[in-house]
Design a protein around this motif. Structure first.
Motif, short mmCIF file in Angstrom:
data_model
loop_
_atom_site.label_atom_id
_atom_site.label_comp_id
_atom_site.label_asym_id
_atom_site.label_seq_id
_atom_site.Cartn_x
_atom_site.Cartn_y
_atom_site.Cartn_z
N ILE A 209 -13.03 -0.75 3.79
CA ILE A 209 -13.13 -1.79 2.70
C ILE A 209 -12.76 -0.70 1.62
CG2 ILE A 209 -15.49 -1.63 2.26
CD1 ILE A 209 -12.91 -4.89 2.41
N LYS B 276 0.62 7.85 2.43
CA LYS B 276 -0.91 8.25 2.64
C LYS B 276 -1.10 8.06 4.24
CE LYS B 276 -3.17 7.00 -1.85
NZ LYS B 276 -3.93 6.09 -2.26
N GLN B 277 -2.40 8.58 4.71
CA GLN B 277 -2.58 8.21 6.05
C GLN B 277 -3.11 6.77 6.13
OE1 GLN B 277 -2.71 10.00 8.60
NE2 GLN B 277 -2.01 12.14 8.08
N TRP B 278 -2.88 6.27 7.26
CA TRP B 278 -3.54 4.80 7.46
C TRP B 278 -4.51 4.33 6.79
CZ3 TRP B 278 -1.31 0.27 8.63
CH2 TRP B 278 -2.13 -0.62 8.67
N HIS B 279 -5.86 5.11 7.29
CA HIS B 279 -6.95 4.65 6.81
C HIS B 279 -7.16 4.95 5.42
CE1 HIS B 279 -8.92 3.17 10.57
NE2 HIS B 279 -8.25 4.23 11.14
N SER C 297 -4.86 4.89 3.14
CA SER C 297 -4.13 3.89 2.38
C SER C 297 -4.79 2.48 2.22
CB SER C 297 -2.80 4.02 3.03
OG SER C 297 -1.98 2.45 2.77
N PHE C 298 -5.21 2.14 3.61
CA PHE C 298 -5.85 0.76 3.92
C PHE C 298 -6.94 0.54 2.91
CE2 PHE C 298 -7.52 -1.93 7.46
CZ PHE C 298 -6.73 -3.13 7.19
N GLN C 299 -7.82 1.67 3.07
CA GLN C 299 -9.14 1.47 2.11
C GLN C 299 -8.74 1.41 0.67
OE1 GLN C 299 -11.94 4.45 3.51
NE2 GLN C 299 -11.69 3.92 5.83
N ARG D 143 -7.52 -2.13 -0.32
CA ARG D 143 -8.52 -3.08 -0.31
C ARG D 143 -9.50 -2.85 -1.08
NH1 ARG D 143 -8.64 -5.91 4.99
NH2 ARG D 143 -10.66 -5.26 5.44
N ARG D 144 -10.00 -1.74 -1.71
CA ARG D 144 -11.16 -1.44 -2.76
C ARG D 144 -10.37 -1.89 -4.06
NH1 ARG D 144 -11.54 3.88 -3.08
NH2 ARG D 144 -10.12 3.66 -4.73
N SER E 111 0.89 -1.43 -0.08
CA SER E 111 -0.03 0.00 -0.08
C SER E 111 1.01 1.19 -0.01
CB SER E 111 -0.80 -0.01 1.19
OG SER E 111 -0.10 -0.14 2.53
N ASP E 112 0.43 2.38 -0.18
CA ASP E 112 0.96 3.39 -0.35
C ASP E 112 1.23 4.17 1.06
OD1 ASP E 112 2.12 5.98 -0.92
OD2 ASP E 112 0.55 6.67 -2.11
N ARG F 96 1.36 6.35 7.69
CA ARG F 96 1.35 6.99 8.90
C ARG F 96 0.17 6.60 9.74
NH1 ARG F 96 1.17 12.71 8.33
NH2 ARG F 96 0.64 12.34 6.06
#
Lengths: 435, 89
Positions: free
Chosen positions: B16, A295-298, A300-302, A305-306, A291-292, B87
């Motif tokens: 998600i 970016k901020q955690w959420h 990047s995470f979202q 996963r999308r 992931s990047d 981060r």
């Protein structure tokens, strides 16, 4: 026995494999010496890419072997490749693979079933004599039925799940798939071993040679297995199969299994809930495409996963998250566990009267590619396989004839730890058909 | 019944990621599935809080595990022997 020494030809006309191994070692000694064995792609293989049919694990090379893979190697098996599957095991057709669907060798316009569709197709096409599959709600038995091979979902706890990339831990088991019952039994003998790294395993080795004698075996046939949604032509072929077992000396006992009415809903609430937790680990930090990190955690995470999870996986993660969310837990998850308990109680009650329970594996023959585009209608086709997972009992699918020139599977379910018994009944049936 | 806003909230909880177009696709599918799940409302009985099972314990014996290099082998994003993550703060 099909399990004679043969070489693996990687020519794959059905997209059964996600990865083949050029130089599989054939020199081993043991019960599976020199036999090419395929492994479903959600089972970790050291040094061989393992993706679960998902882009989110693209390029992931496990640094360790699953316990079952250690056991295969110890017995001299040649691991020749990793088989295609619905992404993370979520599907009934293998169309949910991120790497394209597997085709059914019996009719390439149809699906091989899922989620272990690649393993079933590889066996049906004659590429390998044996393969490993996994079964969370029918994922070994459905493709076995659709492709005309034999597949066993072992008793929960009989085969270690160490190294299986988890989807729904309380339901799933690794199990053997092969062209005939004898080979399934041989492979089962290799897979069954207690493992300190999976605390749900029991020390119940499988040392068994299939026994053809079913004289006096009491076979329960619940009417719910022939209810609404079951194709009458499939029902008729399966009844013919059960009648054959009766002619071989078994006693047929018709019975009821009322908990079936809520089994499917209980299954889908449970598996999606477990999936929503299990799949949280795919965050793009430790394996698969990254992931990047800028970016901020959420965010990047979202984004990660999308982009990299398929729609069915995201649908199930969201359904499970919803079922477990504050205010809905009592309505969905708690009720599903009560329904699951009712399924167990029904099996317990019936197994005081009968030795095994028989019915169709699937309500229909293999679907046409693209036929099940609506998620709920795909879920509903699992109705006959999920009860065994909810209760943790062993269940086998064995070919029992054809409808519209496509294979139909006879399902035999047994008491906990009586995997040997379901193998025996399947063996008697198989030998009775070919006699 | 869940609304598109509800589905957006669930997607947020599950980390998600969902697009506006997908909300229009997922929401009716969820409603169809959740309507089916409603049959659980009529289920009688409870799941027992305890079962006739006992925990299986083992000694906590030290056995060889993965080296740091093996554990880090599947990501290019690493620094000083650690995984590098986005981060959090």
């Amino acid at each position: 026995m099909a399990s004679q020494v043969c070489r693996f030809d990687p020519e794959d006309n059905y997209n059964a494999f996600l990865k083949t191994v050029g130089k599989a070692p054939y020199e081993g000694t043991g019960k599976l010496a020199g036999i090419p064995v395929a492994v479903k792609d959600n089972i970790s293989t050291k040094g061989i890419t393992t993706t679960c049919g998902s882009k989110i694990l693209g390029g992931y090379v496990p640094p360790f072997d699953a316990f079952v893979v250690e056991l295969l190697k110890k017995e001299g098996a040649a691991i020749v490749g990793k088989t295609n599957m619905d992404e993370f095991g979520m599907g009934t057709t293998t169309e949910n693979s991120a790497f394209g669907p597997t085709l059914n060798p019996c009719d390439t316009g149809r699906v091989p079933g899922g989620s272990s569709g690649g393993s079933a197709a590889a066996i049906a096409a004659g590429m390998v004599p044996m393969a490993l599959g996994t079964d969370t709600g029918g994922s070994i038995r459905c493709p076995s039925a659709f492709c005309g091979i034999v597949g066993l979902k072992p008793t929960y706890g009989r085969v270690s799940r160490y190294g299986l990339i988890a989807y729904a831990n309380s339901l799933e088991q690794i199990g053997p798939m092969a062209g005939n019952v004898t080979d399934v039994s041989t492979l089962m003998g290799v897979l069954c071993a207690c493992d300190s790294r999976d605390s749900t395993t029991y020390d119940r080795p499988y040392c068994h040679t299939p026994d053809i004698n079913v004289r006096g075996t009491r076979i329960g046939v619940p009417e719910e297995f022939f209810g609404k949604g079951v194709d009458p032509k499939v029902a008729s072929v399966v009844w013919d199969g059960i009648s054959l077992l009766e002619r071989l000396g078994a006693e047929i006992v018709t019975c009821r299994m009322p908990s079936m009415s809520s089994a499917l809903a209980a299954y889908y609430v449970t598996c999606t809930s477990e999936a929503s937790s299990n799949l949280a680990r795919f965050d793009g930090v430790r394996y698969g495409p990254t992931s990047d990190t800028k970016k901020q955690w959420h965010e990047s995470f979202q984004d990660h996963r999308r982009e990299l999870f398929g729609k069915e996986v995201r649908r199930r993660i969201m359904l499970g998250t919803f079922a477990l969310s504050s205010g809905y837990y009592g309505k969905y998850y708690a009720k599903a566990q009560a329904a699951r308990q009712n399924v167990k109680a029904d099996f317990d009650r019936l197994f005081r009267q009968v030795d095994v329970i028989a019915g169709p594996t699937m309500p229909t023959i293999a679907f046409k590619l693209g036929e099940k585009s609506d998620p709920l209608s795909m879920y509903l086709s699992d109705i006959l396989t999920v009860p065994a997972n909810l209760a943790g009992v062993p269940a086998i699918s064995v070919p029992c004839g054809r409808v519209d020139d496509m294979p139909v599977g006879l399902q035999i379910m047994g008491r906990h730890f009586e995997d040997e018994k379901v193998v025996d009944v399947a063996y008697a049936f198989e030998q009775g058909v070919s006699a | 019944m869940v609304s598109e806003r509800d589905v957006e909230h669930i997607a947020e909880l599950a980390d998600i990621g969902i697009t506006k177009d997908e909300l229009g696709e997922f929401t009716p599918q969820f409603n169809e599935i959740l309507e089916y799940f409603d049959l659980l409302d009529s289920v009688e009985g409870t799941s027992p809080a305890t079962r006739d099972l006992t925990n299986i314990f083992r000694d906590d014996t030290v056995v060889p595990g993965l080296s740091a290099d093996e554990a880090l082998a599947n990501t290019p994003e690493k620094e000083d022997g650690f995984f590098k993550a986005p981060r959090v703060m």
